[in-house]
Write a protein that holds these residues in place. Structure first.
Motif, PDB file in Angstrom:
ATOM      1  N   GLN A 178      57.751  66.021  37.336  1.00  0.00           N
ATOM      2  CA  GLN A 178      58.006  66.530  38.434  1.00  0.00           C
ATOM      3  C   GLN A 178      57.343  66.730  39.557  1.00  0.00           C
ATOM      4  N   SER A 181      57.128  63.287  41.091  1.00  0.00           N
ATOM      5  CA  SER A 181      58.425  63.111  41.961  1.00  0.00           C
ATOM      6  C   SER A 181      57.887  63.802  43.317  1.00  0.00           C
ATOM      7  N   ARG A 182      57.241  65.036  43.328  1.00  0.00           N
ATOM      8  CA  ARG A 182      56.928  65.796  44.737  1.00  0.00           C
ATOM      9  C   ARG A 182      55.820  64.919  45.345  1.00  0.00           C
ATOM     10  N   ARG A 184      55.681  61.676  45.453  1.00  0.00           N
ATOM     11  CA  ARG A 184      56.278  60.509  45.693  1.00  0.00           C
ATOM     12  C   ARG A 184      57.273  60.860  46.803  1.00  0.00           C
ATOM     13  N   ALA A 185      57.790  61.944  47.048  1.00  0.00           N
ATOM     14  CA  ALA A 185      58.666  62.248  48.030  1.00  0.00           C
ATOM     15  C   ALA A 185      57.737  62.683  49.217  1.00  0.00           C
ATOM     16  N   LYS A 186      56.528  63.248  49.309  1.00  0.00           N
ATOM     17  CA  LYS A 186      55.799  63.315  50.277  1.00  0.00           C
ATOM     18  C   LYS A 186      55.289  62.448  50.746  1.00  0.00           C
ATOM     19  N   LYS A 188      56.718  59.343  50.970  1.00  0.00           N
ATOM     20  CA  LYS A 188      57.712  58.788  51.771  1.00  0.00           C
ATOM     21  C   LYS A 188      58.022  59.444  53.152  1.00  0.00           C
ATOM     22  N   CYS A 189      57.649  60.606  53.239  1.00  0.00           N
ATOM     23  CA  CYS A 189      57.815  61.133  54.627  1.00  0.00           C
ATOM     24  C   CYS A 189      56.922  60.624  55.644  1.00  0.00           C
TER      25      CYS A 189
END
Length: 189
Positions: A178, A181-182, A184-186, A188-189
């Motif tokens: 988890q 995932s956070r 990786r999301a950060k 991509k921003c």
């Protein structure tokens, strides 16, 4: 010259002639995804030179699967315990995607080391690199910045993202899937 050979030569600082001598004594083997090269508690003295693919070293403790290293094309993979001590391995080595590797038994490798000071030095360099990798892994595990560790990992081995499940990457980074995932999301921003 093939890319995996050049990567191996650069990492282990070995002359092309010595590396070719080693490869000439090795057997090319195909491995399938999820194949176990060395299982916990097994003895394996072989040295593998990965031509293509990704492998991981991991152990299971208290039901938690922890990845301690990844190896990809142009890198050596082996059980340190079998290679250095001819003893059973406390870790497993698993193939993460279909792979091609060169293999030599520990006995044949030691014979080869006896025939060439340059190849004997390769054996020393393999152990030095293993020690450096282990210490870097231990030091980075204490780093408060998992994002930095992740960015370094994907910079050094970008193919991990394609072939290795996120849970194994997270365990290598000492974080939860988890948290990864956070991160990786950060990014991509």
């Amino acid at each position: 010259m093939e890319a995996f050979i050049e990567k191996f030569r650069k990492k282990y600082r070995i002359p092309a002639t010595d590396l070719q001598l080693l490869i000439d004594c090795m057997q090319e083997i195909h491995f399938k995804k999820k194949e176990i090269i060395v299982g916990e508690g097994e003895k394996n003295t072989n040295l593998y030179l990965i031509k293509q693919g990704i492998w991981r070293g991991h152990y299971l403790k208290d039901g938690v699967d922890t990845t301690i290293w990844f190896a990809s094309a142009g890198e050596a993979a082996f059980s340190v315990w079998g290679y250095a001590d001819n003893s059973a391995s406390p870790i497993s080595i698993e193939v993460c995607c279909d792979s091609l590797a060169y293999c030599i038994s520990g006995q044949d490798l030691n014979t080869l080391y006896s025939s060439s000071i340059e190849l004997a030095n390769l054996g020393r360099k393999l152990m030095e690199q293993q020690l450096l990798s282990t210490e870097n892994w231990l030091i980075s595990s204490g780093s408060p910045r998992a994002q930095e560790r992740y960015l370094t990992l994907i910079r050094d081995t970008p193919e991990l993202l394609k072939y290795v499940p996120q849970k194994h990457i997270a365990s290598y980074l000492w974080i939860t899937p988890q948290s990864l995932s956070r991160i990786r999301a950060k990014i991509k921003c």
